[in-house]
Write a protein that holds these residues in place. Sequence first.
Motif, PDB file in Angstrom:
ATOM      1  N   GLY A 167       0.817  -1.205   0.000  1.00  0.00           N
ATOM      2  CA  GLY A 167       0.000   0.000   0.000  1.00  0.00           C
ATOM      3  C   GLY A 167       0.851   1.255   0.000  1.00  0.00           C
ATOM      4  N   HIS A 168       1.908   1.266   0.824  1.00  0.00           N
ATOM      5  CA  HIS A 168       2.818   2.413   0.856  1.00  0.00           C
ATOM      6  C   HIS A 168       3.433   2.651  -0.527  1.00  0.00           C
ATOM      7  CE1 HIS A 168       2.358   2.676   5.093  1.00  0.00           C
ATOM      8  NE2 HIS A 168       3.112   1.650   5.413  1.00  0.00           N
ATOM      9  N   TYR A 169       3.836   1.563  -1.167  1.00  0.00           N
ATOM     10  CA  TYR A 169       4.502   1.675  -2.468  1.00  0.00           C
ATOM     11  C   TYR A 169       3.612   2.376  -3.497  1.00  0.00           C
ATOM     12  CZ  TYR A 169       6.170   0.256  -7.060  1.00  0.00           C
ATOM     13  OH  TYR A 169       6.568   0.253  -8.377  1.00  0.00           O
ATOM     14  N   TRP A 170       2.377   1.872  -3.636  1.00  0.00           N
ATOM     15  CA  TRP A 170       1.494   2.434  -4.652  1.00  0.00           C
ATOM     16  C   TRP A 170       1.041   3.844  -4.295  1.00  0.00           C
ATOM     17  CZ3 TRP A 170       1.536   0.471  -9.228  1.00  0.00           C
ATOM     18  CH2 TRP A 170       1.791  -0.889  -9.406  1.00  0.00           C
ATOM     19  N   ALA A 171       0.816   4.130  -3.020  1.00  0.00           N
ATOM     20  CA  ALA A 171       0.386   5.471  -2.621  1.00  0.00           C
ATOM     21  C   ALA A 171       1.481   6.495  -2.884  1.00  0.00           C
ATOM     22  CB  ALA A 171      -0.007   5.474  -1.147  1.00  0.00           C
TER      23      ALA A 171
END
Length: 247
Positions: A167-171
Amino acid sequence: MGDAAEGDPPRPRRRGRTTAMIAAAAVLGVVAGACTGYLVQADREPTALPPLSQPVVGQAQGEVEPLSAAQDRRVKTDGDLRKLLIARPKGAKDSEYPLGSNGWADLATYADGYEGPANTFDNLVDDEFRRAAVTSWQVGETYHVEIGLVQFRQESKPAASEWAENGHYWAAKEDDTRSWPIPGTGSGNGTAYVHDTPDREPGYLPLYTAEAYAWRGDVCMEIRINDSKPVSKAKIMDLAQRQAAKL
């Protein structure tokens, strides 16, 4: 989060045939050494053993007291996971597009919330998806909130942390994005994001988004806000802090 892409957190590597062969060779080496030692000792005269120099320690009586509910985090997460979701604010109403049913989203329903649902479904199966407690609401006609607590069995991998990292990566990959750590979640764990450039489609209002991800034990926390107006840092951080504290 979503489909796997370059930069995603690496998944645990499978143990290969070479590793198994090395492990087997090490075991055979131990057995061979033991046999050699036995043959050498068999030809020697027996030697008297020295007396024991330490007193016998008595066994403790009674049973070990179990951890209290406050100390044992699994007492919380093994119960009704929906009870760990924060309550909707006063004045909020049911979302026009609710997540799941009765506070739960099954595997197929949860996977359907991602781009490439079929691939996400397979990833969740591989990552030992257990269950997802969900809630959603809206205020007015355009402000929508979705929160998910996704739990994994974690018998073979730390899937909760991997999904949070995904989630952190895509956000963080989106342009014009601001981010802040979520207090109380630990260094590098929880982060909240505000995307200042909206998605625009002809004939529709602009769509501004904010999101947050964190993990605790075997549970991944996901929060998303959609609105036709820019979403403030205060709104996403308030939800993220309160939900993280419930875990």
